[in-house]
Motif scaffolding. Structure first.
Motif, PDB file in Angstrom:
ATOM      1  N   ALA A  16       4.952   9.086   3.329  1.00 18.98           N
ATOM      2  CA  ALA A  16       6.559   8.839   3.222  1.00 18.98           C
ATOM      3  C   ALA A  16       6.606   7.265   3.275  1.00 18.98           C
ATOM      4  O   ALA A  16       7.301   6.695   2.492  1.00 18.98           O
ATOM      5  CB  ALA A  16       7.498   9.693   3.858  1.00 18.98           C
ATOM      6  N   VAL A  17       5.690   6.833   4.152  1.00  9.48           N
ATOM      7  CA  VAL A  17       5.951   5.483   4.314  1.00  9.48           C
ATOM      8  C   VAL A  17       5.381   4.648   3.237  1.00  9.48           C
ATOM      9  O   VAL A  17       5.902   3.496   2.994  1.00  9.48           O
ATOM     10  CB  VAL A  17       4.947   4.901   5.837  1.00  9.48           C
ATOM     11  CG1 VAL A  17       4.990   3.396   5.854  1.00  9.48           C
ATOM     12  CG2 VAL A  17       5.853   5.393   7.005  1.00  9.48           C
ATOM     13  N   VAL A  22       6.631   1.330  -1.385  1.00  8.56           N
ATOM     14  CA  VAL A  22       6.066   0.822  -2.827  1.00  8.56           C
ATOM     15  C   VAL A  22       7.393   0.897  -3.811  1.00  8.56           C
ATOM     16  O   VAL A  22       7.629   0.087  -4.650  1.00  8.56           O
ATOM     17  CB  VAL A  22       4.987   1.834  -3.114  1.00  8.56           C
ATOM     18  CG1 VAL A  22       4.620   1.230  -4.455  1.00  8.56           C
ATOM     19  CG2 VAL A  22       3.618   1.051  -2.315  1.00  8.56           C
ATOM     20  N   ILE A  23       7.902   2.384  -3.744  1.00 13.56           N
ATOM     21  CA  ILE A  23       8.942   2.305  -5.038  1.00 13.56           C
ATOM     22  C   ILE A  23      10.144   1.742  -4.632  1.00 13.56           C
ATOM     23  O   ILE A  23      10.975   2.246  -3.796  1.00 13.56           O
ATOM     24  CB  ILE A  23       9.022   3.835  -5.122  1.00 13.56           C
ATOM     25  CG1 ILE A  23       7.939   4.746  -5.544  1.00 13.56           C
ATOM     26  CG2 ILE A  23      10.194   4.106  -6.079  1.00 13.56           C
ATOM     27  CD1 ILE A  23       8.125   6.034  -5.945  1.00 13.56           C
ATOM     28  N   ALA A  24      10.403   0.509  -5.276  1.00 13.31           N
ATOM     29  CA  ALA A  24      11.797  -0.094  -4.904  1.00 13.31           C
ATOM     30  C   ALA A  24      12.416  -0.416  -6.162  1.00 13.31           C
ATOM     31  O   ALA A  24      12.298   0.515  -7.205  1.00 13.31           O
ATOM     32  CB  ALA A  24      11.195  -1.301  -3.992  1.00 13.31           C
ATOM     33  N   TRP A 210       1.431  -0.948  -0.625  1.00  6.82           N
ATOM     34  CA  TRP A 210       0.820   0.574  -0.047  1.00  6.82           C
ATOM     35  C   TRP A 210      -0.047   0.264   1.151  1.00  6.82           C
ATOM     36  O   TRP A 210      -0.585   1.215   2.059  1.00  6.82           O
ATOM     37  CB  TRP A 210      -0.182   0.914  -1.192  1.00  6.82           C
ATOM     38  CG  TRP A 210      -1.329  -0.098  -1.866  1.00  6.82           C
ATOM     39  CD1 TRP A 210      -0.889  -0.604  -2.970  1.00  6.82           C
ATOM     40  CD2 TRP A 210      -2.270  -0.445  -1.222  1.00  6.82           C
ATOM     41  NE1 TRP A 210      -2.159  -1.435  -3.128  1.00  6.82           N
ATOM     42  CE2 TRP A 210      -2.984  -1.053  -2.180  1.00  6.82           C
ATOM     43  CE3 TRP A 210      -3.217   0.233  -0.027  1.00  6.82           C
ATOM     44  CZ2 TRP A 210      -4.268  -1.641  -2.032  1.00  6.82           C
ATOM     45  CZ3 TRP A 210      -4.598  -0.438   0.107  1.00  6.82           C
ATOM     46  CH2 TRP A 210      -5.014  -1.299  -0.824  1.00  6.82           C
ATOM     47  N   TRP A 211      -0.654  -0.849   1.374  1.00 12.58           N
ATOM     48  CA  TRP A 211      -1.592  -1.284   2.523  1.00 12.58           C
ATOM     49  C   TRP A 211      -0.789  -1.478   3.880  1.00 12.58           C
ATOM     50  O   TRP A 211      -1.539  -1.484   4.916  1.00 12.58           O
ATOM     51  CB  TRP A 211      -2.166  -2.796   2.467  1.00 12.58           C
ATOM     52  CG  TRP A 211      -1.364  -3.558   1.860  1.00 12.58           C
ATOM     53  CD1 TRP A 211      -0.480  -4.404   2.552  1.00 12.58           C
ATOM     54  CD2 TRP A 211      -0.925  -4.057   0.304  1.00 12.58           C
ATOM     55  NE1 TRP A 211       0.227  -5.374   1.902  1.00 12.58           N
ATOM     56  CE2 TRP A 211      -0.226  -5.240   0.567  1.00 12.58           C
ATOM     57  CE3 TRP A 211      -1.512  -3.695  -0.666  1.00 12.58           C
ATOM     58  CZ2 TRP A 211       0.377  -5.677  -0.611  1.00 12.58           C
ATOM     59  CZ3 TRP A 211      -0.836  -4.291  -1.809  1.00 12.58           C
ATOM     60  CH2 TRP A 211       0.018  -5.531  -1.789  1.00 12.58           C
ATOM     61  N   GLY A 234      -0.087   8.898  -1.153  1.00 11.86           N
ATOM     62  CA  GLY A 234       0.867   7.933  -1.442  1.00 11.86           C
ATOM     63  C   GLY A 234       0.771   7.266  -2.816  1.00 11.86           C
ATOM     64  O   GLY A 234       1.696   7.395  -3.699  1.00 11.86           O
ATOM     65  N   VAL A 235      -0.374   6.629  -2.980  1.00 17.21           N
ATOM     66  CA  VAL A 235      -0.578   5.849  -4.045  1.00 17.21           C
ATOM     67  C   VAL A 235      -0.692   6.925  -5.452  1.00 17.21           C
ATOM     68  O   VAL A 235      -0.004   6.328  -6.721  1.00 17.21           O
ATOM     69  CB  VAL A 235      -1.903   5.203  -4.068  1.00 17.21           C
ATOM     70  CG1 VAL A 235      -2.145   4.222  -5.464  1.00 17.21           C
ATOM     71  CG2 VAL A 235      -1.731   3.958  -2.867  1.00 17.21           C
ATOM     72  N   CYS A 236      -1.328   8.052  -5.330  1.00 19.21           N
ATOM     73  CA  CYS A 236      -1.492   8.891  -6.293  1.00 19.21           C
ATOM     74  C   CYS A 236       0.243   9.208  -6.763  1.00 19.21           C
ATOM     75  O   CYS A 236       0.146   9.408  -7.845  1.00 19.21           O
ATOM     76  CB  CYS A 236      -2.486  10.106  -5.986  1.00 19.21           C
ATOM     77  SG  CYS A 236      -3.950   9.707  -5.984  1.00 19.21           S
ATOM     78  N   ALA A 237       1.021   9.664  -5.664  1.00 20.75           N
ATOM     79  CA  ALA A 237       2.211  10.086  -5.904  1.00 20.75           C
ATOM     80  C   ALA A 237       3.089   9.046  -6.728  1.00 20.75           C
ATOM     81  O   ALA A 237       3.773   9.203  -7.685  1.00 20.75           O
ATOM     82  CB  ALA A 237       2.959  10.603  -4.717  1.00 20.75           C
ATOM     83  N   VAL A 238       2.639   7.940  -6.258  1.00 20.56           N
ATOM     84  CA  VAL A 238       3.396   6.477  -7.113  1.00 20.56           C
ATOM     85  C   VAL A 238       3.010   6.469  -8.301  1.00 20.56           C
ATOM     86  O   VAL A 238       4.048   6.211  -9.117  1.00 20.56           O
ATOM     87  CB  VAL A 238       3.126   5.385  -6.222  1.00 20.56           C
ATOM     88  CG1 VAL A 238       3.785   4.348  -6.605  1.00 20.56           C
ATOM     89  CG2 VAL A 238       3.982   5.402  -4.704  1.00 20.56           C
TER      90      VAL A 238
END
Length: 431
Positions: A16-17, A22-24, A210-211, A234-238
């Motif tokens: 979730a972090v 990332v998604i803003a 993401w980092w 997280g990156v794949c979901a984004v």
């Protein structure tokens, strides 16, 4: 005062972090920029996929680094271990003085701007809202990792749920037109290289952050196993969310009507929610950006905490709050600088000057994997596809740096020069 952080974050919250930061606002503005410059859906989807692939490659590399050094600080720690404290200090110097408070201020002012759109508040009231938002988020992060992480987790779930509603509502309600995807593969006027370059830059910035999860490695349970998975998941979901949301926007708004990111979002909102579409979208943006603000104010202070532990920052920043178990002073320092930037009002251009050097440090961090591999030491997680995975990422980083330098060489040079001014500061601190 205690100096050890508690390991309280599990896989779900760690993921979730990543998604939350990332998604803003980029998801609402970048599709319009891509549509305007590229002029066809398929190339835009391919850009998202390419940037997602790049981010996954980098995430896997950061995952191994986090497995090797499961402690607070992220990139600062990896740079220190590979290249020595001087390079690591320059990274932290850049983060603390400019980038972290600048991004914090930018996100808070972005929130206040959309609140002003919904409720018509004055300029000074917008500043009060921005300052109040920073103070509230800082207080939430000081009040305990579980509290701050819980807030972020729910904001992320709500954010993803809202985006899912947009996607399902758009296609399920047949609110758009499939003819908006024509031409699908190639615009009628051709595909200029400059347009692709601009879309790549926009896509990269939309994946930024993401980092940052690795900065919290000292608070993740079983970090050697959890961190690599959380970053990759997280990156794949984004990536999936970006492609699906972009498709919904293309479906809702014809390309010829796209003027700017703001009007594009308003047009999509009107198609979804009628006359109140603009305000409805503004509310969604506020929730989305608030999640990013909570994440960056949670992760960034861990760098100053690590620097202080090495004697390269204010000694008090290395302390942990005796009741809440958080690096409270480091969090408050970041918040104070961000508030100062909001009050002064000149931070957007300042942040832009440090994008180039930030990408340089990301590249150096991934390259540190080659240095550390030569030193041996067994790790729980090893980067799949090594050495091709880091080579792929670094090749894309070099391309991005070339684009950034070509687009604005003055910004790139001045940003690098300011970071190098940290060398005299490093010598003074070490004396």
């Amino acid at each position: 005062m205690p100096t050890e952080l508690k390991r309280e974050l599990g896989l779900g919250t760690a993921t979730a972090v990543v998604v939350g930061e990332v998604i803003a606002v980029g998801i609402f503005l970048t599709p319009a920029q891509m549509a305007k410059s590229i002029g066809a859906p398929l190339p835009a989807f391919l850009v998202w996929l390419a940037m997602g692939t790049m981010a996954v490659a980098g995430a896997l590399c950061y995952g191994e680094l986090a497995s090797r050094f499961p402690e607070a600080g992220g990139g600062y720690v990896y740079l220190r271990e590979a290249y020595g404290p001087r390079v690591a200090f320059l990274y932290g110097w850049k983060c603390f003085l400019v980038l972290d408070p600048g991004l914090t201020a930018a996100l808070a002012v972005g929130i206040s701007g959309y609140v002003a759109y919904m409720f018509s508040v004055s300029d000074w009231q917008q500043k009060v809202i921005a300052v109040g938002t920073i103070a509230a988020v800082a207080a939430a992060n000081v009040a305990g990792l579980r509290f701050g992480a819980g807030l972020l987790r729910w904001l992320t779930v709500f954010k993803v749920a809202l985006l899912s509603v947009i996607i399902v509502w758009a296609f399920g309600g047949k609110l758009g037109d499939w003819s908006n995807f024509v031409p699908f593969a190639m615009p009628r006027s051709g595909l200029p290289v400059s347009a692709v370059a601009g879309a790549v830059l926009s896509g990269f910035f939309s994946f930024g952050g993401w980092w940052d999860l690795t900065k919290m490695a000292g608070e993740v349970r079983d970090p050697s196993r959890v961190l690599p998975r959380a970053i990759a998941y997280g990156v794949c979901a984004v990536t999936a969310i970006y492609i699906a949301t972009s498709a919904a926007f293309f479906y809702l708004v014809p390309l010829e009507r796209v003027a700017s990111g703001e009007t594009f979002a308003a047009q999509a909102g009107e198609a979804l929610f009628g006359a109140f579409g603009g305000k409805a979208f503004a509310a969604i943006v506020v929730i989305s950006v608030l999640g990013s603000l909570v994440a960056i104010m949670m992760a960034a202070p861990r760098v100053y905490f690590a620097m202080a532990g090495d004697g390269l920052f204010l000694k008090s920043a290395a302390s942990v709050h005796p009741r809440f178990g958080t690096p409270a002073r480091a969090i408050l320092l970041q918040a104070a600088l961000a508030v100062l930037l909001v009050v002064i009002g000149t931070f957007q251009q300042i942040v832009a000057y440090f994008i180039f050097i930030t990408v340089v440090f990301i590249g150096l961090t991934v390259a540190s994997l080659f240095v550390l591999r030569r030193r041996g030491a067994s790790v729980v997680f090893r980067t799949p596809g090594y050495p091709l995975t880091p080579i792929l990422f670094l090749a894309l980083v070099v391309g991005l740096l070339a684009l950034l330098a070509f687009n604005n060489p003055t910004q790139a040079l001045l940003g690098a020069a300011v970071v190098l001014l940290g060398l005299p500061a490093y010598r003074l601190i070490k004396c």
